[in-house]
Design an enzyme around this catalytic site. Sequence first.
Site, mmCIF file in Angstrom:
data_model
loop_
_atom_site.group_PDB
_atom_site.id
_atom_site.type_symbol
_atom_site.label_atom_id
_atom_site.label_comp_id
_atom_site.label_asym_id
_atom_site.label_seq_id
_atom_site.Cartn_x
_atom_site.Cartn_y
_atom_site.Cartn_z
ATOM 1 C CD GLU A 293 7.467 24.582 27.926
ATOM 2 O OE1 GLU A 293 7.071 25.639 27.403
ATOM 3 O OE2 GLU A 293 7.300 24.311 29.136
ATOM 4 C CB CYS B 154 3.823 31.086 39.472
ATOM 5 S SG CYS B 154 2.949 31.009 37.894
#
Length: 447
Positions: free
Chosen positions: A328, A402
């Site tokens: 991340e 998304c």
Amino acid sequence: MSRSNSVPSTPFEAHITDLGHDGRGVARVDGKTVFVSGALLGEQVTAKLRKRHRHFDEAEVVEVIVASPHRVEPRCRHFAECSGCSLQHLDAATQIGTKQRVLAENFERIGKVAPQAWLPPLTAEPWGYRRKGRLSVRNVAKKGRVLVGFREEQNPRFVTEIQQCEVMHPALGPKVGLLADLLGTMDAVNDIPQIEFAAGDELMALVFRHMQPLSERDLAALTAFGQQHGFAIYLQPGGTSSVHPLWPENPRLAFRIASGDARFADVELEFQPLDFVQVNAGMNQLMMARAMELLDPQPTDRVLDLFCGLGNFTLPIARRVAEVAGVEGEHGLVERAAQNAARNGIANARFHVANLFEDQRATDWAKQPWDKLLLDPPRAGADKVLEYLPHKQTQRIVYVSCHPASLARDAGILVNQHGFRLASAGVMDMFPHTSHVESIALFERHP
């Protein structure tokens, strides 16, 4: 600031031939494309022009002459003005069907691929689902009151005055108007531009952004509001790192992810109020179950989870495999992911901080062999990662998306450049009543 239509016009009649990616109806008027807010596929409407552009125009419905059979009455009385939702006037089944159509069209047009099988759409409770978001605040002297809400659909410079929100978490949704009442009594009424909200399983947090130091009277008012309604109150005097609790002293935000399998313990994730978490808690549970089904984690597997955030996927996967690594870009999220692993007694998960939009092929984790890969990137997608991953050892990839266009592009890369097949794909209604398309896809390497 006065309100005015940018293009004064007389109403005109239009036939809606499509539904755009943002939920607006699409018509052709005098040979030009017109996007019509409030119109649905197949409808005949009277509309008025709002803005002219070189290649298209924008309009809004004045009257529905012939309604779609899928039109329903919006539950929210603010729907016509508020930008928080765009599809409350469309029945739920057609909403999710439209989103699957958008995904299919993107696969065909951008990726030049098609899934070998379509997964059944995932749907959850369509009301009261939103556990995270940002409310805008504006003190309007001419109206003599404070407005708290989302931006207006037609005029994003303005704030919709809402008393309650039907899609917001039920701890806060019915009380939005009370926030406006509170701010109207405060000295800092002109210095608070936004309020962010984030709900864990047991606590709702409100983060008040303030441009000037707050008076003792204002601090007392915020504390009393939190105590009265059971909210954790945070202050944000500067950037994201300045966020700190006002009341209670040490609030705890957390949510649980059920394993769905008696062999594996649940996972609980603690988070900070501005951390990224999946907006829809019910859908997150369903998404997790589907991701596990598609990934098919085995006790000997080594799994790489990219764009891992707090460990939303990483830690449930860790319960089932030999080793998992999460990567991340935000240091704070990685730190809390590692803390969550320790808190859940998980020792086979490790985490790395790395900007995945830059070349990371020289890093240790990128060089290692991974049996399976999970991707959950932001809207930009994962094309930069796919320049050097997956390696030949990787046999299965689950991609949570998304943004259908970036998923379609990356699907083309995985199929045409890395030798995978798009085994299955489907949509997940993470944001009911909006045009947002969340989806999941499984890629398997050809034998």
